[in-house]
Design an enzyme around this catalytic site. Sequence first.
Site, PDB file in Angstrom:
ATOM      1  N   GLY A 167     -11.451   7.033  -5.139  1.00 16.93           N
ATOM      2  CA  GLY A 167     -10.482   6.819  -6.216  1.00 16.93           C
ATOM      3  C   GLY A 167     -10.849   5.673  -6.932  1.00 16.93           C
ATOM      4  N   ARG A 208      -3.748   1.717 -10.720  1.00 15.58           N
ATOM      5  CA  ARG A 208      -2.695   0.634 -10.779  1.00 15.58           C
ATOM      6  C   ARG A 208      -3.476  -0.949 -10.728  1.00 15.58           C
ATOM      7  NH1 ARG A 208       0.557   3.767  -6.269  1.00 15.58           N
ATOM      8  NH2 ARG A 208      -1.613   4.746  -5.818  1.00 15.58           N
ATOM      9  N   LYS A 220     -11.342   0.253  -7.046  1.00 14.85           N
ATOM     10  CA  LYS A 220     -10.193  -0.442  -6.222  1.00 14.85           C
ATOM     11  C   LYS A 220     -10.929  -0.946  -4.997  1.00 14.85           C
ATOM     12  CE  LYS A 220      -6.874   1.952  -4.255  1.00 14.85           C
ATOM     13  NZ  LYS A 220      -5.592   2.398  -4.410  1.00 14.85           N
ATOM     14  N   TYR A 252     -36.241 -33.337 -14.302  1.00 10.99           N
ATOM     15  CA  TYR A 252     -36.306 -32.146 -14.937  1.00 10.99           C
ATOM     16  C   TYR A 252     -37.123 -32.727 -16.187  1.00 10.99           C
ATOM     17  CZ  TYR A 252     -35.055 -27.981 -17.682  1.00 10.99           C
ATOM     18  OH  TYR A 252     -35.282 -26.649 -18.207  1.00 10.99           O
TER      19      TYR A 252
HETATM   20  C1  UD1 Z   1      -1.742   7.452   0.517  1.00  7.80           C
HETATM   21  C2  UD1 Z   1      -0.719   8.679   1.268  1.00  7.80           C
HETATM   22  C3  UD1 Z   1       0.537   7.925   1.515  1.00  7.80           C
HETATM   23  C4  UD1 Z   1       0.509   6.931   2.466  1.00  7.80           C
HETATM   24  C5  UD1 Z   1      -0.479   5.711   1.660  1.00  7.80           C
HETATM   25  C6  UD1 Z   1      -0.808   4.691   2.694  1.00  7.80           C
HETATM   26  C7  UD1 Z   1      -1.577  10.679   0.360  1.00  7.80           C
HETATM   27  C8  UD1 Z   1      -1.280  11.794  -0.490  1.00  7.80           C
HETATM   28  N1  UD1 Z   1      -0.614   9.909   0.425  1.00  7.80           N
HETATM   29  O1  UD1 Z   1      -1.014   7.416  -0.651  1.00  7.80           O
HETATM   30  O2  UD1 Z   1       1.287   9.044   2.458  1.00  7.80           O
HETATM   31  O3  UD1 Z   1       1.599   6.150   2.868  1.00  7.80           O
HETATM   32  O4  UD1 Z   1      -1.896   6.524   1.309  1.00  7.80           O
HETATM   33  O5  UD1 Z   1      -1.572   3.637   2.048  1.00  7.80           O
HETATM   34  O6  UD1 Z   1      -2.618  10.864   1.081  1.00  7.80           O
HETATM   35  N2  UD1 Z   1      -8.905   8.690  -2.752  1.00  7.80           N
HETATM   36  C9  UD1 Z   1      -9.958   9.608  -2.767  1.00  7.80           C
HETATM   37  N3  UD1 Z   1     -10.124  10.421  -3.569  1.00  7.80           N
HETATM   38  C10 UD1 Z   1      -9.054  10.931  -4.210  1.00  7.80           C
HETATM   39  C11 UD1 Z   1      -7.791  10.330  -4.254  1.00  7.80           C
HETATM   40  C12 UD1 Z   1      -7.692   9.043  -3.425  1.00  7.80           C
HETATM   41  O7  UD1 Z   1     -11.149   9.092  -2.147  1.00  7.80           O
HETATM   42  O8  UD1 Z   1      -9.007  12.045  -5.168  1.00  7.80           O
HETATM   43  C13 UD1 Z   1      -9.026   7.485  -1.887  1.00  7.80           C
HETATM   44  C14 UD1 Z   1      -8.686   6.275  -2.692  1.00  7.80           C
HETATM   45  O9  UD1 Z   1      -9.809   5.738  -3.023  1.00  7.80           O
HETATM   46  C15 UD1 Z   1      -7.835   5.521  -1.712  1.00  7.80           C
HETATM   47  C16 UD1 Z   1      -7.182   6.524  -0.576  1.00  7.80           C
HETATM   48  O10 UD1 Z   1      -7.843   7.709  -0.920  1.00  7.80           O
HETATM   49  O11 UD1 Z   1      -8.807   4.555  -0.842  1.00  7.80           O
HETATM   50  C17 UD1 Z   1      -5.641   6.585  -0.993  1.00  7.80           C
HETATM   51  O12 UD1 Z   1      -5.324   6.775  -2.150  1.00  7.80           O
HETATM   52  P1  UD1 Z   1      -4.124   6.459  -2.869  1.00  7.80           P
HETATM   53  O13 UD1 Z   1      -4.318   6.994  -4.160  1.00  7.80           O
HETATM   54  O14 UD1 Z   1      -4.184   5.085  -2.848  1.00  7.80           O
HETATM   55  O15 UD1 Z   1      -3.130   7.007  -1.970  1.00  7.80           O
HETATM   56  P2  UD1 Z   1      -1.447   6.478  -2.054  1.00  7.80           P
HETATM   57  O16 UD1 Z   1      -0.739   6.992  -3.153  1.00  7.80           O
HETATM   58  O17 UD1 Z   1      -1.553   4.963  -1.687  1.00  7.80           O
HETATM   59 CA    CA Z   2      -3.209   3.552  -1.517  1.00  5.74          CA
END
Ligand code: UD1
Ligand code: CA
Length: 463
Positions: free
Chosen positions: A10, A14, A21, A392
């Site tokens: 991701g 934010r 991130k 130097y």
């Molecule tokens: C996610 C969970 C949520 C949980 C929270 C805990 C889902 C749908 N939701 O939400 O239930 O409470 O984490 O912290 O999973 N990432 C990818 N590819 C993508 C999207 C995200 O690799 O397409 C990775 C991001 O880099 C990150 C992780 O997945 O490291 C979580 O993604 P993020 O978008 O932060 O999920 P949250 O909205 O926090």
């Molecule tokens: Ca997260």
Amino acid sequence: MVAVAILAAGRGTRMKSDLPKVLHKLGSHTLVERVLKSCVSIQPSRIIVIVGYRGDLVQNSLLDNNDNIDNDNNPTLEFVEQTEQLGTGHAIQQLLPYLKEFSEDLLVLNGDVPLLRPETLKQLIDTHKENQNSATILTANLPNPKGYGRIFCDTNNFVTQIVEDRDCTTAQKQNHRVNAGVYCFNWPALAKILPELKADNDQKEYYLTDVVPFLNPVMAVDVNDYQEIVGINDRKHLATAYQILQMRIKDNWMAAGVTLIDPDSITIDDTVLLQRDVIIEPQTHIRGRSMIGAGSRIGPGSLIENSQIGKNASVLYSVISDSVVSDNTRIGPYAHLRGDSQVGSHCRIGNFVELKKAKVGDRSNAAHLSYLGDATLGEKVNVGAGTITANYDGVKKHQTKIGDRSKTGANSVLVAPVTLGEDVTVGAGSVVTKDVEDDSLVVARARQTVRKGWRLKQSEDNG
Ligand code: UD1
Ligand code: CA
């Protein structure tokens, strides 16, 4: 044995950052490095990192810092690309062609949950295996669950559904039990239903959490300390996580016999080692691979980075980086040691003295207003106030050597390359440009002339 998949594709919108991130630093390590370190001690059979947004950067950063994962038995990191970031479920879908033959359990970790303890992961996996679950999910009851997916269970306490914060009804938001973003899956069971995921939610993303209703049984395991599961979505979360991390580190050192005076104003990286009876005074920061020997007093107001300080030493209002200070030596106030400097034992490096790549022998002093760069000093040398090594020439750096027991007078300039032998005395205000033999006095300045009775003639105008 389990395999681990870390979600690190991701962008982290934010964070409002150009950096992905998971590459933001929490103290001495990036978020994803911390996630990696947390899973290493469970000895996974494979570690797969899913990368996407600026994936090369994430991959190189992990490979460059691979020494952080200090066990030789670790599997080599594997990377799988998620070219478009369409959600956490979509990220795990990328493993389908990759793990075709795989039939064990898969531990899935969010790359932005950096404070997990290895014991917690172990407990999750043990519960998963003992109960032969299809999925086991780490959960926590948070005082402020905003932003986290909420966990819903049936009457037998099996998880039935996870609803993302933004998709929750007002009533669902009252549930404070959240998804930590840490899951153990039976891979064949998960693989079968992954293609069924739909993106019918507020974000139009494929959520990994949507697999829950299709798996059975799915169990929740509550974490003991909810601070472990903090997920980093913005800079404020990063600051909160840093505070939690600092509290852990400082509590550990206090329990191990280190005095921290005003802990809130002190920061210590988790790569630092402190011996017993070290005293850390307020506004002091110790970073990187630093070590402080028993009985030493550091601070107030000091920064120590990647440096070793011996036993019973003191450092007062000073900055020390990439350097070594031996036992019983006093540094500061207001000294700056850098660039691989080494100071012997029972030395004093005092007020407004800068050392760069300088080696100082035992029982030598440089107490006031000096710059010693690219210099080697013997034992019992006394560097007079204001002594400067002119290292130097505008193009290159040159070496200065000062033998045992030599003394430089106040305001001397030693123009490098130059060597002063042993037992040399340099007259105050000298500019020394040529080597000086052992047992000599060198005075290299204009002679003082005195004309008795001389006075400035007064002009007629100024009477
Ligand atoms: C996610 C969970 C949520 C949980 C929270 C805990 C889902 C749908 N939701 O939400 O239930 O409470 O984490 O912290 O999973 N990432 C990818 N590819 C993508 C999207 C995200 O690799 O397409 C990775 C991001 O880099 C990150 C992780 O997945 O490291 C979580 O993604 P993020 O978008 O932060 O999920 P949250 O909205 O926090
Ligand atoms: Ca997260």
